[in-house]
Design an enzyme around this catalytic site. Structure first.
Site, PDB file in Angstrom:
ATOM      1  N   TYR A 167     -48.937 -32.422   3.006  1.00 38.60           N
ATOM      2  CA  TYR A 167     -47.695 -31.810   3.484  1.00 38.60           C
ATOM      3  C   TYR A 167     -47.014 -32.668   4.543  1.00 38.60           C
ATOM      4  O   TYR A 167     -45.811 -32.964   4.465  1.00 38.60           O
ATOM      5  CB  TYR A 167     -48.018 -30.400   3.985  1.00 38.60           C
ATOM      6  CG  TYR A 167     -47.298 -29.928   5.218  1.00 38.60           C
ATOM      7  CD1 TYR A 167     -45.911 -29.805   5.254  1.00 38.60           C
ATOM      8  CD2 TYR A 167     -48.023 -29.567   6.362  1.00 38.60           C
ATOM      9  CE1 TYR A 167     -45.265 -29.357   6.396  1.00 38.60           C
ATOM     10  CE2 TYR A 167     -47.388 -29.110   7.492  1.00 38.60           C
ATOM     11  CZ  TYR A 167     -46.007 -29.006   7.508  1.00 38.60           C
ATOM     12  OH  TYR A 167     -45.384 -28.557   8.635  1.00 38.60           O
TER      13      TYR A 167
ATOM     14  N   ALA B 178     -45.845 -36.225   3.123  1.00 36.23           N
ATOM     15  CA  ALA B 178     -44.691 -36.083   2.228  1.00 36.23           C
ATOM     16  C   ALA B 178     -43.436 -35.742   3.016  1.00 36.23           C
ATOM     17  O   ALA B 178     -42.345 -36.266   2.733  1.00 36.23           O
ATOM     18  CB  ALA B 178     -44.972 -35.017   1.172  1.00 36.23           C
ATOM     19  N   CYS B 179     -43.566 -34.871   4.020  1.00 32.99           N
ATOM     20  CA  CYS B 179     -42.399 -34.507   4.827  1.00 32.99           C
ATOM     21  C   CYS B 179     -41.890 -35.689   5.646  1.00 32.99           C
ATOM     22  O   CYS B 179     -40.677 -35.863   5.809  1.00 32.99           O
ATOM     23  CB  CYS B 179     -42.745 -33.336   5.737  1.00 32.99           C
ATOM     24  SG  CYS B 179     -42.822 -31.743   4.889  1.00 32.99           S
ATOM     25  N   ALA B 180     -42.800 -36.510   6.162  1.00 36.62           N
ATOM     26  CA  ALA B 180     -42.370 -37.688   6.912  1.00 36.62           C
ATOM     27  C   ALA B 180     -41.505 -38.586   6.044  1.00 36.62           C
ATOM     28  O   ALA B 180     -40.447 -39.069   6.476  1.00 36.62           O
ATOM     29  CB  ALA B 180     -43.592 -38.449   7.428  1.00 36.62           C
TER      30      ALA B 180
ATOM     31  N   PHE C 277     -38.031 -36.981   5.498  1.00 34.94           N
ATOM     32  CA  PHE C 277     -37.140 -37.177   6.641  1.00 34.94           C
ATOM     33  C   PHE C 277     -36.654 -38.622   6.705  1.00 34.94           C
ATOM     34  O   PHE C 277     -35.487 -38.887   7.004  1.00 34.94           O
ATOM     35  CB  PHE C 277     -37.850 -36.804   7.943  1.00 34.94           C
ATOM     36  CG  PHE C 277     -37.826 -35.341   8.260  1.00 34.94           C
ATOM     37  CD1 PHE C 277     -36.659 -34.717   8.677  1.00 34.94           C
ATOM     38  CD2 PHE C 277     -38.976 -34.577   8.151  1.00 34.94           C
ATOM     39  CE1 PHE C 277     -36.637 -33.361   8.977  1.00 34.94           C
ATOM     40  CE2 PHE C 277     -38.964 -33.222   8.445  1.00 34.94           C
ATOM     41  CZ  PHE C 277     -37.787 -32.609   8.855  1.00 34.94           C
TER      42      PHE C 277
END
Length: 431
Positions: A391, A394-396, A399
């Site tokens: 999570y 993947a979010c990094a 962004f």
């Protein structure tokens, strides 16, 4: 599309299957449960299928959800750099939030390959870390269950990932921030300055987490603060922390829904990383509730992740994020958030994007997790640690490429004849 030419070993068959589904050669090496390997030896992505069950998960859920289930359960592993591997996989498969599209010929070949590999059968049970909520979406009870799923993982686990500040939102990496702790202190102080906090003011923190902002506001600015959360474990930790800081006479922590707060007016309200849980349908209720709780000329600071217009906001019923991380979470375009705040009566005075800062924060959290992996697994489970690694990484990347953003929206409740009492410039605002 060419038919799958299954080879004699498992890895060759799997590699051919993947190539057929994606319709191109891929920079991917695969190693299977039988020790066989296929693909370029110098491929930037090396996947390990530890059990046949990994393929069965993908056959029954040919989407990012199937991949996530395989990784979270330990049926699939990534040997190469995790960030680089995810970045390559995203480019290889593109937008695959729904089932992957394959033609009839490929489907038949997939079935033959599945038979040869011995992976056909009933769908495997999802990992224990997956959740599907029942009841009316964004009802108080369902919201409480969603929050509990995400935040009641264990305070020791969160301390390991987030660091000593226990601040679970985007840090601000200004010129003086050398560490994650520095950056998180810079963030809560930025919020305090935007709210114009002064000694004796009464402040509400909606979604207070483990208490970082209310403690900073009370200790550094002399305010009286109330923090609310739906997480019992967060509240217990925050109360203990408040007592250790000697601030129990100035800080109160409640387990309470924002719709249940009745003791206004407050001089200022902070909402840091909470609005993502509200949902678009409830944004008017959310904004109106906070407006009613503020005194005239009181300020609201809303800090929330945003999505680009045109991208679905509810994270998808079958998305990894929805099933494992933020059940019922919704991201709204900045225009929707600002519109809801304005329509409730607020005047929006300042908007600041912190997108790049959140990418840096997430990478710091992943580094913390990977550095103490064995302890993270001991505190929760290997599956939960895998959920968080996937999570956050993947979010990094999301962004970094600008697919989502994060913004601080500062608004004020107008006073008599529309007066706001606000500084005329941002320099004066932050001084």
């Amino acid at each position: 599309m060419k038919c799958v030419d299954t080879s004699r070993n498992a890895a060759g068959a799997v590699h051919a299957l993947v190539r057929a589904v994606l319709g191109s050669e891929i920079p991917l090496m695969i190693r299977c449960w039988d020790g066989s390997e296929a693909g370029p030896p110098d491929a930037p992505v090396r996947l390990v299928l530890r059990r046949r069950r990994a393929l069965r998960r993908l056959l029954w859920a040919p989407s990012e959800l199937g991949l996530a289930r395989a990784y979270v359960s330990g049926d699939l592993d990534v040997e190469t750099d995790f960030f680089e591997s995810l970045s390559h996989l995203e480019r290889i498969i593109g937008d695959r939030s729904g089932p992957w599209k394959v033609d009839a010929t490929t489907k038949r070949e997939m079935l033959r390959a599945g038979l040869r590999l011995g992976v056909l059968g009933l769908p495997p049970r999802p990992p224990a870390e997956e959740i599907r909520l029942g009841g009316r979406r964004h009802s108080r009870g369902r919201d409480a269950r969603a929050i509990s799923h995400h935040y009641d993982v264990g305070n020791d686990f969160y301390r390991l990932v987030l660091g000593p500040s226990m601040t679970y939102s985007c840090a601000v990496w200004d010129d003086g921030a050398k560490t994650l702790e520095d950056a998180q202190t810079a963030k809560v102080d930025l919020v305090a300055r935007k709210l114009g906090l002064r000694e004796g003011m009464r402040v509400l923190d909606v979604g207070c987490g483990w208490g970082a902002f209310v403690i900073h506001a009370a200790r550094e600015y002399g305010v009286r603060a109330v923090g609310i959360t739906l997480s019992q474990s967060q509240a217990e930790f925050a109360r203990k922390r408040v007592a250790e800081e000697g601030l129990s006479d100035r800080v109160e922590i409640r387990v309470q829904d924002y719709r249940e707060v009745r003791d206004g007016p407050y001089d200022a309200i902070a909402s840091i990383g909470m609005a993502e849980h509200v949902g678009e349908a409830m944004l008017p209720t959310y904004a109106s509730a906070l407006y009613a709780l503020l005194r005239p000329e009181g300020r609201l600071l809303n800090h929330a992740i945003s999505r680009k217009a045109g991208i679905p906001g509810n994270l998808g019923r079958t998305s990894f994020i929805n099933r494992y991380v933020f059940p019922d979470g919704e991201l709204e375009p900045l225009t929707v958030m600002v519109g809801a705040i304005e329509e409730s009566g607020f005047e929006v005075r300042d908007v600041e994007s912190l997108r790049e800062h959140y990418a840096l924060t997430l990478r710091a959290w992943v580094a913390n997790l990977e550095a103490s992996w064995a302890e993270a697994v001991r505190l929760t489970s290997e599956g939960r640690a895998r959920v968080w690694r996937l999570y956050m990484a993947a979010c990094a990347l999301t962004f970094e490429r600008g697919s989502i953003g994060i913004n601080q929206v500062l608004a004020v409740k107008p006073g008599a004849q529309g007066a706001s009492g606000m500084p005329r410039t941002r320099t004066a605002l932050l001084s």
